[in-house]
Design a protein around this motif. Structure first.
Motif, mmCIF file in Angstrom:
data_model
loop_
_atom_site.group_PDB
_atom_site.id
_atom_site.type_symbol
_atom_site.label_atom_id
_atom_site.label_comp_id
_atom_site.label_asym_id
_atom_site.label_seq_id
_atom_site.Cartn_x
_atom_site.Cartn_y
_atom_site.Cartn_z
ATOM 1 N N GLU A 90 73.208 21.230 53.698
ATOM 2 C CA GLU A 90 74.322 21.262 54.631
ATOM 3 C C GLU A 90 73.940 20.654 55.985
ATOM 4 N N LYS A 91 72.701 20.906 56.431
ATOM 5 C CA LYS A 91 72.227 20.318 57.676
ATOM 6 C C LYS A 91 72.184 18.798 57.569
ATOM 7 N N GLU A 92 71.745 18.303 56.404
ATOM 8 C CA GLU A 92 71.654 16.858 56.201
ATOM 9 C C GLU A 92 73.052 16.238 56.136
ATOM 10 N N VAL A 93 73.985 16.944 55.507
ATOM 11 C CA VAL A 93 75.364 16.456 55.439
ATOM 12 C C VAL A 93 75.969 16.380 56.831
ATOM 13 N N LYS A 94 75.701 17.383 57.642
ATOM 14 C CA LYS A 94 76.208 17.379 59.017
ATOM 15 C C LYS A 94 75.611 16.221 59.815
ATOM 16 N N ARG A 95 74.330 15.960 59.571
ATOM 17 C CA ARG A 95 73.657 14.879 60.295
ATOM 18 C C ARG A 95 74.264 13.520 59.957
ATOM 19 N N ILE A 96 74.475 13.260 58.666
ATOM 20 C CA ILE A 96 75.026 11.958 58.284
ATOM 21 C C ILE A 96 76.507 11.850 58.653
ATOM 22 N N SER A 97 77.187 13.003 58.681
ATOM 23 C CA SER A 97 78.586 12.985 59.111
ATOM 24 C C SER A 97 78.686 12.593 60.579
ATOM 25 N N ASN A 98 77.728 13.067 61.376
ATOM 26 C CA ASN A 98 77.692 12.701 62.788
ATOM 27 C C ASN A 98 77.368 11.227 63.001
ATOM 28 N N GLN A 99 76.819 10.581 61.962
ATOM 29 C CA GLN A 99 76.513 9.158 62.024
ATOM 30 C C GLN A 99 77.711 8.288 61.615
ATOM 31 N N GLY A 100 78.829 8.928 61.343
ATOM 32 C CA GLY A 100 80.039 8.181 61.032
ATOM 33 C C GLY A 100 80.392 8.089 59.569
ATOM 34 N N PHE A 101 79.577 8.658 58.698
ATOM 35 C CA PHE A 101 79.898 8.636 57.271
ATOM 36 C C PHE A 101 81.052 9.598 56.994
ATOM 37 N N ASP A 102 82.044 9.123 56.249
ATOM 38 C CA ASP A 102 83.154 10.001 55.895
ATOM 39 C C ASP A 102 83.198 10.307 54.400
ATOM 40 N N ALA A 103 82.251 9.734 53.621
ATOM 41 C CA ALA A 103 82.243 9.989 52.182
ATOM 42 C C ALA A 103 80.847 9.770 51.611
ATOM 43 N N ILE A 104 80.588 10.444 50.502
ATOM 44 C CA ILE A 104 79.352 10.254 49.742
ATOM 45 C C ILE A 104 79.718 9.955 48.298
ATOM 46 N N LEU A 105 79.114 8.909 47.739
ATOM 47 C CA LEU A 105 79.262 8.626 46.314
ATOM 48 C C LEU A 105 77.896 8.837 45.679
ATOM 49 N N ILE A 106 77.812 9.849 44.825
ATOM 50 C CA ILE A 106 76.534 10.221 44.222
ATOM 51 C C ILE A 106 76.589 10.044 42.715
ATOM 52 N N SER A 107 75.495 9.574 42.160
ATOM 53 C CA SER A 107 75.376 9.402 40.715
ATOM 54 C C SER A 107 74.149 10.159 40.227
ATOM 55 N N ALA A 108 74.300 10.870 39.103
ATOM 56 C CA ALA A 108 73.191 11.660 38.581
ATOM 57 C C ALA A 108 73.232 11.693 37.056
ATOM 58 N N VAL A 109 72.057 11.666 36.446
ATOM 59 C CA VAL A 109 71.953 11.810 34.993
ATOM 60 C C VAL A 109 72.116 13.289 34.651
ATOM 61 N N LYS A 110 73.112 13.599 33.825
ATOM 62 C CA LYS A 110 73.408 14.997 33.484
ATOM 63 C C LYS A 110 72.713 15.444 32.204
ATOM 64 N N GLY A 111 72.286 14.482 31.401
ATOM 65 C CA GLY A 111 71.612 14.844 30.158
ATOM 66 C C GLY A 111 71.294 13.614 29.326
ATOM 67 N N ILE A 112 70.362 13.793 28.378
ATOM 68 C CA ILE A 112 69.960 12.703 27.482
ATOM 69 C C ILE A 112 69.943 13.226 26.055
ATOM 70 N N ASP A 113 70.640 12.528 25.163
ATOM 71 C CA ASP A 113 70.644 12.879 23.744
ATOM 72 C C ASP A 113 69.816 11.875 22.964
ATOM 73 N N GLU A 114 68.971 12.376 22.082
ATOM 74 C CA GLU A 114 68.214 11.493 21.203
ATOM 75 C C GLU A 114 68.956 11.376 19.874
ATOM 76 N N LYS A 115 69.194 10.140 19.459
ATOM 77 C CA LYS A 115 69.967 9.880 18.251
ATOM 78 C C LYS A 115 69.168 9.023 17.278
ATOM 79 N N VAL A 116 69.620 9.005 16.031
ATOM 80 C CA VAL A 116 69.048 8.142 15.008
ATOM 81 C C VAL A 116 70.187 7.377 14.360
#
Length: 213
Positions: A90-116
């Motif tokens: 939350e502190k980091e979000v407040k810091r970047i918000s004070n820098q003028g950022f109005d949005a964050i676009l985040i991407s994350a790997v949620k899982g990996i399936d092994e297939k054959v």
């Protein structure tokens, strides 16, 4: 002939390595919403993939009139390398918000399936043959060709857009889930994934399709 079928099977598997969107959702309360300054976050321990993803997405957003910045130019190295508490975040979000950022676009790997995969499926899906001889001729490759069964991975990735001006449960603007099959080349995989994200954001009218400065 057997070699031909095997090569075709591998080509078909490789061709599926593009990012395929499996689900998406947009907050209906954000009608006509478009971010102005976006922080791009690729949440992965693969630093090369992260850098490529953030740089490519930044370029695409800038081309559409949005000020975009990579997270590795904003976050301290320890922020992504160490586990953070909610208060730290939350502190980091407040810091970047004070820098003028109005949005964050985040991407994350949620899982990996092994297939054959079964190479023969590509040419045995429709049962046109009715004679034992023809059937056996096709299926004998299972034990005659080494590597007839191919192991591969499916990466389940999620991309989300958050409005930093709304620090509540309504801050989520858009989210989409993607499947990436057996990524081999980082550059191609990242490009396909970024293209899929941009396409979805355009369809939801969260960014301009054709920006003319």
């Amino acid at each position: 002939m057997k070699l031909f079928y095997y090569i075709v099977a591998l080509l078909l598997l490789t061709s599926c390595s593009t990012a395929r969107m499996t689900d998406t959702w947009v907050n209906k309360e954000y009608t006509n919403y478009q971010p102005k300054k976006v922080l791009i976050v690729g949440l992965t321990d693969n630093l090369i993939a992260r850098k490529m993803f953030e740089e490519q997405l930044k370029t695409e957003l800038i081309n559409r009139g949005i000020d975009a910045v990579e997270s590795y130019d904003v976050f301290k190295p320890t922020f992504t390398s160490l586990k953070q508490t909610e208060e730290d975040i939350e502190k980091e979000v407040k810091r970047i918000s004070n820098q003028g950022f109005d949005a964050i676009l985040i991407s994350a790997v949620k899982g990996i399936d092994e297939k054959v995969s079964y190479s023969g499926d590509t040419y045995r899906r429709d049962y046109y043959w009715r004679r034992f001889g023809r059937y056996y001729y096709l299926v004998q490759d299972v034990y005659l060709i080494e590597g007839y069964y191919n192991e591969y991975e499916i990466y389940h990735i999620e991309a989300s857009l958050y409005n930093l001006k709304e620090n509540n449960d309504k801050s989520l603007v858009w989210v989409a889930s993607y499947d990436i099959v057996d990524p081999k080349r980082i550059n191609t995989t990242v490009t396909n994934y970024v293209t899929a994200i941009i396409k979805s954001l355009e369809e939801k009218r969260l960014i301009n399709e054709n920006y003319m400065p």
